[in-house]
Design a protein around this motif. Structure first.
Motif, PDB file in Angstrom:
ATOM      1  N   ILE A 165       0.848  -1.186   0.000  1.00  0.00           N
ATOM      2  CA  ILE A 165       0.000   0.000   0.000  1.00  0.00           C
ATOM      3  C   ILE A 165       0.884   1.237   0.000  1.00  0.00           C
ATOM      4  N   GLY A 166       0.311   2.346  -0.448  1.00  0.00           N
ATOM      5  CA  GLY A 166       1.080   3.580  -0.468  1.00  0.00           C
ATOM      6  C   GLY A 166       2.210   3.505  -1.474  1.00  0.00           C
ATOM      7  N   TYR A 167       3.365   3.994  -1.067  1.00  0.00           N
ATOM      8  CA  TYR A 167       4.529   4.015  -1.941  1.00  0.00           C
ATOM      9  C   TYR A 167       5.506   2.898  -1.549  1.00  0.00           C
ATOM     10  N   GLY A 168       5.166   1.697  -1.954  1.00  0.00           N
ATOM     11  CA  GLY A 168       6.071   0.573  -1.743  1.00  0.00           C
ATOM     12  C   GLY A 168       6.095  -0.007  -0.345  1.00  0.00           C
ATOM     13  N   HIS A 169       5.052   0.239   0.459  1.00  0.00           N
ATOM     14  CA  HIS A 169       5.032  -0.325   1.817  1.00  0.00           C
ATOM     15  C   HIS A 169       4.489  -1.746   1.768  1.00  0.00           C
ATOM     16  N   LEU A 170       5.364  -2.710   2.020  1.00  0.00           N
ATOM     17  CA  LEU A 170       4.962  -4.109   2.077  1.00  0.00           C
ATOM     18  C   LEU A 170       4.256  -4.351   3.408  1.00  0.00           C
ATOM     19  N   LEU A 230       5.669   6.467   4.067  1.00  0.00           N
ATOM     20  CA  LEU A 230       6.903   6.382   3.291  1.00  0.00           C
ATOM     21  C   LEU A 230       8.083   6.902   4.101  1.00  0.00           C
ATOM     22  N   HIS A 231       7.909   8.029   4.772  1.00  0.00           N
ATOM     23  CA  HIS A 231       8.995   8.576   5.595  1.00  0.00           C
ATOM     24  C   HIS A 231       9.370   7.597   6.715  1.00  0.00           C
ATOM     25  N   GLN A 232       8.387   6.936   7.287  1.00  0.00           N
ATOM     26  CA  GLN A 232       8.679   5.942   8.326  1.00  0.00           C
ATOM     27  C   GLN A 232       9.488   4.782   7.748  1.00  0.00           C
ATOM     28  N   ASP A 233       9.111   4.328   6.576  1.00  0.00           N
ATOM     29  CA  ASP A 233       9.824   3.219   5.939  1.00  0.00           C
ATOM     30  C   ASP A 233      11.255   3.615   5.574  1.00  0.00           C
ATOM     31  N   LEU A 234      11.454   4.873   5.226  1.00  0.00           N
ATOM     32  CA  LEU A 234      12.783   5.329   4.831  1.00  0.00           C
ATOM     33  C   LEU A 234      13.762   5.329   5.988  1.00  0.00           C
ATOM     34  N   THR A 235      13.271   5.346   7.211  1.00  0.00           N
ATOM     35  CA  THR A 235      14.159   5.326   8.379  1.00  0.00           C
ATOM     36  C   THR A 235      15.090   4.125   8.342  1.00  0.00           C
ATOM     37  N   ALA A 236      14.551   2.965   7.985  1.00  0.00           N
ATOM     38  CA  ALA A 236      15.372   1.748   7.902  1.00  0.00           C
ATOM     39  C   ALA A 236      16.393   1.854   6.769  1.00  0.00           C
TER      40      ALA A 236
END
Length: 230
Positions: A97-102, A122-128
């Motif tokens: 969902i969203g921008y590439g969130h598995l 997306l910003h949360q996912d980019l943290t990793a």
């Protein structure tokens, strides 16, 4: 003192937090002075960079990741097909969902996301991804990296993942990639991938990602944020 200069090894560590500004971004560096020989030497440990993707980089990444919108909302879709997942049906393995969130176990996005929510995710996912880059790319490389180069690298790693030393990850992710070796060692040479560009574009997924890799490389090499070309 004469015993010291005569060869006596004395180790002295002094932590000196310091603030470094490079290319307009704040760098939080923790210096360690290790006095183990007459001249002494410096080394860096616990290095941390606050560098993040630029606003242009975020929009570039969004374009490459794509999205599925139904009735004005981001909806769950199958990453393999790009098609929305019907309501009240089991989620496929690649539910996104969203921008590439598995979507992970326990997450519920059945009601969809509006655009601000998708961007926040997306910003949360980019943290990793930021963490992966800090851990795997040498600090002296990162502090000299231009913003467009960093944006391109983040976009790549967001897609290919961190990788690891496990044999099963020999051809996956940043860790065992020739890309990491080239970035960390300008003198590195590979017979299989003789340039950083060829190593970058090797992550093709049987040609499916050719256009994406080309767009990322144009950004890295030419500061071209235009994205995938028709």
């Amino acid at each position: 003192m004469s015993r010291f200069y005569g060869g006596f090894w004395c180790h002295f560590l002094a932590l000196l937090p310091n603030l470094w500004y490079n290319n307009g971004r704040e760098q939080n560096i923790q210096f360690v002075f290790l006095l183990s020989r007459p001249a002494g030497f410096f080394s860096f440990i616990n290095q941390d960079t606050t560098m993040k993707m630029s606003a242009k980089g975020i929009e570039f990444l969004k374009k490459l990741e794509g999205r599925v919108i139904v009735n004005g909302k981001h909806v769950i879709y199958d990453d393999a097909t790009g098609r929305p997942v019907a309501e009240n049906t089991p989620l496929p393995a690649g539910a996104t969902i969203g921008y590439g969130h598995l979507i992970k176990r326990g997450e519920n996005f059945r009601n969809g996301l509006n655009e601000p929510q998708a961007t926040q995710l997306l910003h949360q996912d980019l943290t990793a991804t930021y963490d992966t880059i800090v851990k795997q790319i040498d600090y002296d490389v990162l502090v000299l990296m231009q913003q467009h180069e960093y944006d391109a690298l983040v976009t790549l790693v967001f897609n290919i993942g961190p990788g690891s030393a496990a044999p099963s990850n020999a051809h996956r992710g940043l860790y065992q990639s020739t890309i990491r070796k080239y970035l960390n060692n300008p003198k590195y040479n590979s017979i299989t991938y003789p340039t950083l560009e060829s190593a970058w574009k090797a992550f093709r997924n049987r040609g499916v990602l050719d256009a994406r890799r080309d767009a990322e490389w144009r950004l890295y090499h030419n500061a071209d944020y235009s994205g995938i070309r028709p």
